[in-house]
Enzyme design. Structure first.
Site, PDB file in Angstrom:
ATOM      1  CD  GLU A 137      -2.639  -1.148   2.617  1.00  0.00           C
ATOM      2  OE1 GLU A 137      -3.488  -0.250   2.775  1.00  0.00           O
ATOM      3  OE2 GLU A 137      -2.406  -2.019   3.469  1.00  0.00           O
ATOM      4  NE  ARG A 182       4.588  -8.779  11.179  1.00  0.00           N
ATOM      5  CZ  ARG A 182       3.815  -7.715  11.232  1.00  0.00           C
ATOM      6  NH1 ARG A 182       2.569  -7.818  11.654  1.00  0.00           N
ATOM      7  NH2 ARG A 182       4.271  -6.530  10.871  1.00  0.00           N
ATOM      8  CE  LYS A 240       2.552   1.393   6.852  1.00  0.00           C
ATOM      9  NZ  LYS A 240       1.700   1.224   5.651  1.00  0.00           N
TER      10      LYS A 240
END
Length: 614
Positions: free
Chosen positions: A88, A315, A325
């Site tokens: 994104e 992950r 983030k």
């Protein structure tokens, strides 16, 4: 001989174990019983084979995702492979994203396939051209090329909208007018089923008219959403009639401008994107595992002609940093770092500015492996990968970070001798460099210590002897102090004939070797000593309030403005990497000027955070 045979016989098993440990997965079963009995068995096997050394076949390095792809090709399910990297464009990529980049591009390349570089740009209010350009630069820097397969979710907005209309016509989607709070209440909890919206039974024609009004911008933001009609009692919350379109009348999209007043939700757009682009293996991290039933539902209920398979792997979790983030944004906005490209940040742009080679990032991903198991990788693994790649290519330079003046009283005033040293001790193809020697030189202040222990083989005071790197043996004759008693200069004599490794007249062995620069020939430089941004392996975990900022390492940056480097370093440009001998690996920062180069420490020569050394 028996022990040697035993070791030779066990090498394939041990190598498999090392690879497994490096990837963070479980120790393979052949190693679990390893002990005296196993060693005896291995020894007997080797002896019975008359200790013949058989050429070892290379062990295939693999993982479960690679095995799935290999089986799909072998079985004929697929004739070619298509993967995608779908970030994104609402922020900068970090080391965690590097794993996804390497896995998607790497596996596709290995099997002769291709990878789409796709931007999931479904949330225009948080997306910027700045992020798009930075992401593209990061992927290219890592060494991957998407060719002509650069796409955006917004390229398919018309198609997504057509499919939404189709779902309404088939009674599989409806316009819901519940408020956000009401929708949250109706959704239920993990232990209680949800309730159906009173608008769930709206007629198809009414839903079509309302969706058209949403699309035309005739309805207020938040006044309605388009939802799938799946199962409000499903134990999987993602299947409880998820929203697939919301109204954003005034949003400015980086690609489509103000054309659209409604925007698709990520889960809906993502699955359709994969299907429309013919993705064979949709590789993502395990937080999307619970979303897979919704992914499969959308693909199964929309006629795209393709059925991608979503596969999840764990992950990357890296100690002594944060990858959230939200936390990274907080570090930048509150000024705890100098920006997204601060060399202490785990962002790819930050690691690149620090000087970490792209090869080191790829090696790091390879060493940590691909599995479903949770991992928590120590930062030292990344540092070791940086050292491994830098050692092979980084030219050597002498730099004195905290100078102490040394006057060679036996050397004539104004005379200079050009000594010679290898640019790289393991790379004779890189040639030699000239190192000027003069009466006034500079050494590292830490290379003098009058109170040093016996195993300190550098200057200890009057009478101590030290060999200069490529240069002469110096004998300390006098220690000069200022009015406060601080050592400001050493006066030494040199031993003729000892330069370039020459022997002492009486064959005395001088153990200490120090780096140095000629004061009149050296160049001024600023050196930034970067270290780990956090002093705790899991920032905030041991704080009463969980505040990760409390664990910021106050020594994560030390700036030395008075460093001096050998003159040959002037040939290097921004981004070039060198080894400051005995000090570590450094890269020339963009802040450099012609008069004042700025060097960033990439990594020390050895792990200073190892037990007992920090």
């Amino acid at each position: 001989p028996r022990l040697l045979c035993c070791l030779l016989a066990s090498l394939p098993v041990m190598r498999a174990g090392w690879r497994s440990l490096a990837s963070g997965s479980h120790v393979p079963s052949p190693l679990r019983p390893y002990g005296t009995s196993a060693l005896r068995a291995l020894s007997r096997r080797a002896i019975n084979a008359k200790a013949q050394v058989v050429e070892e076949k290379p062990v295939e390095v693999t993982n479960f995702v690679r095995n799935i792809i290999k089986n799909d090709l072998t079985s004929g399910k697929h004739t070619s492979i298509l993967t995608r990297f779908p970030p994104e464009p609402n922020g900068y990529l970090h080391i965690g994203h590097a794993k996804s980049i390497c896995v998607n591009f790497g596996l596709a390349s290995e099997f002769g396939g291709q990878t789409f570089m796709r931007f999931d740009d479904t949330n225009p209010e948080k997306e910027k051209r700045e992020y798009i350009d930075a992401i593209l630069a990061d992927v290219k820097w890592l060494g991957f090329d998407w060719g002509e397969k650069l796409t955006h979710a917004s390229d398919y907005f018309d198609k997504f909208h057509e499919f939404a209309v189709l779902l309404i016509k088939e009674g599989k989607a409806y316009v819901d007018s519940l408020t956000a709070d009401e929708m949250r209440e109706y959704r239920g909890t993990l232990t209680e089923p949800g309730k159906e919206s009173p608008y769930r039974t709206r007629p198809v024609d009414e839903n079509l008219a309302l969706f058209q009004a949403m699309t035309a911008g005739d309805m207020e933001d938040g006044s309605a959403v388009l939802r799938l009609k799946i199962d409000m009692s499903s134990p999987n919350m993602n299947l409880r009639d998820p929203a697939i379109y919301r109204i954003k009348r005034d949003a400015e999209h980086p690609q489509t401008g103000r054309k659209w007043k409604v925007y698709p939700m990520y889960d809906y757009a993502h699955s359709l994107n994969d299907a429309l682009e013919g993705i064979t293996h949709s590789l993502c991290t395990t937080e999307f595992e619970a979303h897979r039933p919704l992914y499969d539902w959308v693909v199964a209920n929309v006629p795209t002609g393709c059925v991608p398979r979503q596969i999840e792997f764990s992950r990357l979790n890296l100690q002594y940093t944060v990858l959230s983030k939200r936390k990274l944004i907080q570090l930048v906005r509150e000024g705890h770092v100098r920006g997204w490209d601060d060399p202490r940040m785990p962002t790819l742009v930050g690691l690149r500015r620090r000087g970490v080679p792209a090869e080191a990032i790829r090696l790091f991903v390879d060493r940590t492996g691909v599995s479903k198991a949770e991992n928590n990788i120590d930062y030292s693994v990344l540092e070791d990968c940086a050292r491994a790649t830098l050692d092979a290519d980084a030219p050597r330079v002498m730099a004195v970070l905290e100078p102490l003046k040394v006057t060679v009283t036996s050397w004539p005033e104004g005379e200079t001798e050009l000594l010679h040293g290898a640019v790289h001790p393991k790379r004779p193809d890189l040639g030699e460099r000239q190192v000027p020697f003069s009466r006034s030189i500079l050494i590292e202040r830490t290379d003098f210590d009058e109170d040093a222990p016996k195993d300190f083989f550098r200057f200890k005071g009057v009478g101590s002897k030290v060999r200069l790197r490529f240069g002469y043996v110096l004998v300390c004759e006098e220690v000069v102090r200022d009015a406060d008693g601080n050592v400001v200069e050493l006066k030494c004599s040199h031993v003729p004939g000892t330069s370039m490794g020459g022997k002492m007249p009486d064959n005395e062995k001088v153990k200490g070797i120090v780096h140095w620069v000629s004061e009149p020939h050296s160049l001024p430089a600023t050196v930034r000593l970067y270290d780990r941004l956090f002093s705790a392996a899991e920032p905030g975990a041991d704080q009463p309030d969980g505040d990760f900022l409390r664990d910021i390492n106050p020594a994560s940056l030390t700036e030395l403005a008075g460093a001096r480097i050998e003159p040959g370093a002037a040939a290097y440009g921004v981004g070039d990497r060198v080894q400051f001998e005995r000090m570590g690996y450094f890269a020339l920062d963009p802040d450099s000027t012609d008069d004042q180069p700025v060097f960033n420490r990439i990594v020390t020569l050895r792990d200073n955070w190892a037990k007992g050394t920090k």
